[in-house]
Design a protein around this motif. Structure first.
Motif, PDB file in Angstrom:
ATOM      1  N   LEU A  62       0.824  -1.202   0.000  1.00 49.08           N
ATOM      2  CA  LEU A  62       0.000   0.000   0.000  1.00 49.08           C
ATOM      3  C   LEU A  62       0.864   1.260   0.000  1.00 49.08           C
ATOM      4  O   LEU A  62       0.521   2.247  -0.646  1.00 49.08           O
ATOM      5  N   LYS A  63       1.979   1.218   0.709  1.00 51.49           N
ATOM      6  CA  LYS A  63       2.876   2.374   0.777  1.00 51.49           C
ATOM      7  C   LYS A  63       3.314   2.807  -0.619  1.00 51.49           C
ATOM      8  O   LYS A  63       3.324   3.998  -0.932  1.00 51.49           O
ATOM      9  N   LYS A  64       3.617   1.848  -1.469  1.00 49.94           N
ATOM     10  CA  LYS A  64       4.050   2.155  -2.836  1.00 49.94           C
ATOM     11  C   LYS A  64       2.901   2.767  -3.641  1.00 49.94           C
ATOM     12  O   LYS A  64       3.092   3.712  -4.406  1.00 49.94           O
ATOM     13  N   VAL A  65       1.697   2.251  -3.458  1.00 47.69           N
ATOM     14  CA  VAL A  65       0.519   2.782  -4.160  1.00 47.69           C
ATOM     15  C   VAL A  65       0.249   4.215  -3.702  1.00 47.69           C
ATOM     16  O   VAL A  65       0.003   5.105  -4.524  1.00 47.69           O
ATOM     17  N   LEU A  66       0.314   4.456  -2.389  1.00 43.21           N
ATOM     18  CA  LEU A  66       0.094   5.804  -1.866  1.00 43.21           C
ATOM     19  C   LEU A  66       1.155   6.779  -2.371  1.00 43.21           C
ATOM     20  O   LEU A  66       0.851   7.933  -2.689  1.00 43.21           O
ATOM     21  N   ASN A  67       2.404   6.314  -2.461  1.00 44.66           N
ATOM     22  CA  ASN A  67       3.473   7.162  -3.005  1.00 44.66           C
ATOM     23  C   ASN A  67       3.217   7.505  -4.463  1.00 44.66           C
ATOM     24  O   ASN A  67       3.470   8.618  -4.899  1.00 44.66           O
ATOM     25  N   THR A  68       2.715   6.538  -5.231  1.00 45.64           N
ATOM     26  CA  THR A  68       2.411   6.781  -6.639  1.00 45.64           C
ATOM     27  C   THR A  68       1.302   7.823  -6.773  1.00 45.64           C
ATOM     28  O   THR A  68       1.382   8.722  -7.614  1.00 45.64           O
ATOM     29  N   ILE A  69       0.281   7.711  -5.920  1.00 35.84           N
ATOM     30  CA  ILE A  69      -0.795   8.707  -5.934  1.00 35.84           C
ATOM     31  C   ILE A  69      -0.229  10.081  -5.568  1.00 35.84           C
ATOM     32  O   ILE A  69      -0.542  11.087  -6.203  1.00 35.84           O
ATOM     33  N   LYS A  70       0.637  10.110  -4.558  1.00 32.02           N
ATOM     34  CA  LYS A  70       1.238  11.375  -4.110  1.00 32.02           C
ATOM     35  C   LYS A  70       2.022  12.029  -5.250  1.00 32.02           C
ATOM     36  O   LYS A  70       1.918  13.240  -5.464  1.00 32.02           O
ATOM     37  N   GLU A  71       2.788  11.233  -5.989  1.00 31.46           N
ATOM     38  CA  GLU A  71       3.551  11.771  -7.120  1.00 31.46           C
ATOM     39  C   GLU A  71       2.617  12.282  -8.208  1.00 31.46           C
ATOM     40  O   GLU A  71       2.826  13.355  -8.759  1.00 31.46           O
ATOM     41  N   LYS A  72       1.581  11.508  -8.524  1.00 29.93           N
ATOM     42  CA  LYS A  72       0.628  11.904  -9.573  1.00 29.93           C
ATOM     43  C   LYS A  72      -0.100  13.189  -9.198  1.00 29.93           C
ATOM     44  O   LYS A  72      -0.346  14.041 -10.044  1.00 29.93           O
ATOM     45  N   GLU A  73      -0.436  13.341  -7.934  1.00 32.17           N
ATOM     46  CA  GLU A  73      -1.206  14.496  -7.461  1.00 32.17           C
ATOM     47  C   GLU A  73      -0.312  15.619  -6.923  1.00 32.17           C
ATOM     48  O   GLU A  73      -0.821  16.602  -6.383  1.00 32.17           O
ATOM     49  N   ASN A  74       1.005  15.474  -7.024  1.00 30.88           N
ATOM     50  CA  ASN A  74       1.956  16.483  -6.515  1.00 30.88           C
ATOM     51  C   ASN A  74       1.720  16.798  -5.036  1.00 30.88           C
ATOM     52  O   ASN A  74       1.796  17.950  -4.609  1.00 30.88           O
ATOM     53  N   GLY A  75       1.398  15.760  -4.265  1.00 32.70           N
ATOM     54  CA  GLY A  75       1.212  15.925  -2.824  1.00 32.70           C
ATOM     55  C   GLY A  75      -0.115  16.537  -2.432  1.00 32.70           C
ATOM     56  O   GLY A  75      -0.357  16.785  -1.257  1.00 32.70           O
ATOM     57  N   GLN A  76      -0.990  16.780  -3.383  1.00 37.49           N
ATOM     58  CA  GLN A  76      -2.294  17.386  -3.121  1.00 37.49           C
ATOM     59  C   GLN A  76      -3.365  16.297  -2.988  1.00 37.49           C
ATOM     60  O   GLN A  76      -3.121  15.141  -3.315  1.00 37.49           O
ATOM     61  N   PRO A  77      -4.581  16.665  -2.552  1.00 40.04           N
ATOM     62  CA  PRO A  77      -5.671  15.681  -2.508  1.00 40.04           C
ATOM     63  C   PRO A  77      -5.956  15.133  -3.908  1.00 40.04           C
ATOM     64  O   PRO A  77      -5.645  15.780  -4.917  1.00 40.04           O
ATOM     65  N   THR A  78      -6.565  13.970  -3.954  1.00 38.35           N
ATOM     66  CA  THR A  78      -6.837  13.329  -5.248  1.00 38.35           C
ATOM     67  C   THR A  78      -7.829  14.142  -6.065  1.00 38.35           C
ATOM     68  O   THR A  78      -8.673  14.854  -5.506  1.00 38.35           O
ATOM     69  N   THR A  79      -7.728  14.001  -7.383  1.00 39.02           N
ATOM     70  CA  THR A  79      -8.642  14.701  -8.286  1.00 39.02           C
ATOM     71  C   THR A  79      -9.983  13.989  -8.381  1.00 39.02           C
ATOM     72  O   THR A  79     -10.929  14.539  -8.923  1.00 39.02           O
ATOM     73  N   VAL A  80     -10.052  12.759  -7.872  1.00 37.73           N
ATOM     74  CA  VAL A  80     -11.318  12.031  -7.808  1.00 37.73           C
ATOM     75  C   VAL A  80     -11.693  11.878  -6.340  1.00 37.73           C
ATOM     76  O   VAL A  80     -10.851  11.976  -5.460  1.00 37.73           O
ATOM     77  N   THR A  81     -12.967  11.636  -6.092  1.00 35.72           N
ATOM     78  CA  THR A  81     -13.414  11.388  -4.720  1.00 35.72           C
ATOM     79  C   THR A  81     -14.051  10.006  -4.665  1.00 35.72           C
ATOM     80  O   THR A  81     -14.382   9.423  -5.700  1.00 35.72           O
ATOM     81  N   ALA A  82     -14.246   9.517  -3.473  1.00 36.15           N
ATOM     82  CA  ALA A  82     -14.855   8.198  -3.298  1.00 36.15           C
ATOM     83  C   ALA A  82     -16.305   8.181  -3.780  1.00 36.15           C
ATOM     84  O   ALA A  82     -16.871   7.117  -3.984  1.00 36.15           O
ATOM     85  N   LYS A  83     -16.881   9.338  -3.996  1.00 33.39           N
ATOM     86  CA  LYS A  83     -18.270   9.410  -4.441  1.00 33.39           C
ATOM     87  C   LYS A  83     -18.407   9.475  -5.958  1.00 33.39           C
ATOM     88  O   LYS A  83     -19.518   9.497  -6.475  1.00 33.39           O
TER      89      LYS A  83
END
Length: 143
Positions: A62-83
């Motif tokens: 999971l740590k690697k997946v979260l890091n990938t999201i962090k890189e894609k989003e430049n450390g910001q919240p995700t562009t998609v939401t759970a809804k």
């Protein structure tokens, strides 16, 4: 903070920070509302550092997946939401982890990962760099 101190507790919303161990379980603090709770050892608890995501070839931590999201989003919240729609969530996750196993990783799992990422990002807990001590060289010991 490492993911070894961050917990997901079945039946409880959000994530929890492990504070202390007790005789019959442990004390944790909610990242959502900062309330402290005692957790019985019989409750189903997952430590985030132990979670992995299925791919077609391996299990990715999971740590690697979260890091990938962090890189894609430049450390910001995700562009998609759970809804967002299931299709939008799957497309987003496919961009994060192209080889994820669609038969074993459900949309509910993707929603949970996105919620966890955003919660960790909100509390500035996404720095997973491990502190590695340099071994002392012989010249350091002689001084």
């Amino acid at each position: 903070m490492s993911l070894e101190k961050i917990l997901s507790i079945t039946g409880k919303p959000g994530l929890y920070k492990l504070l202390a161990q007790t005789r019959g379980g442990f004390v944790a603090e909610s990242l959502l509302d900062k309330k402290k709770i005692t957790v019985n050892v019989r409750q189903n608890v997952s430590v985030l550092s132990e979670i992995a995501i299925y791919t077609l070839t391996e299990e990715v931590p999971l740590k690697k997946v979260l890091n990938t999201i962090k890189e894609k989003e430049n450390g910001q919240p995700t562009t998609v939401t759970a809804k967002d729609s299931n299709d939008k969530l799957e497309e987003y996750f496919f961009n994060i982890l192209p080889e994820y196993d669609e038969d074993r990783v459900y949309v509910s799992d993707i929603k949970k990962i996105i919620q966890w990422y955003n919660l960790l990002q909100q509390h500035d807990l996404l720095d997973f760099s491990e502190v590695v001590e340099k071994p002392k060289s012989e010249t350091d010991e002689e001084e």
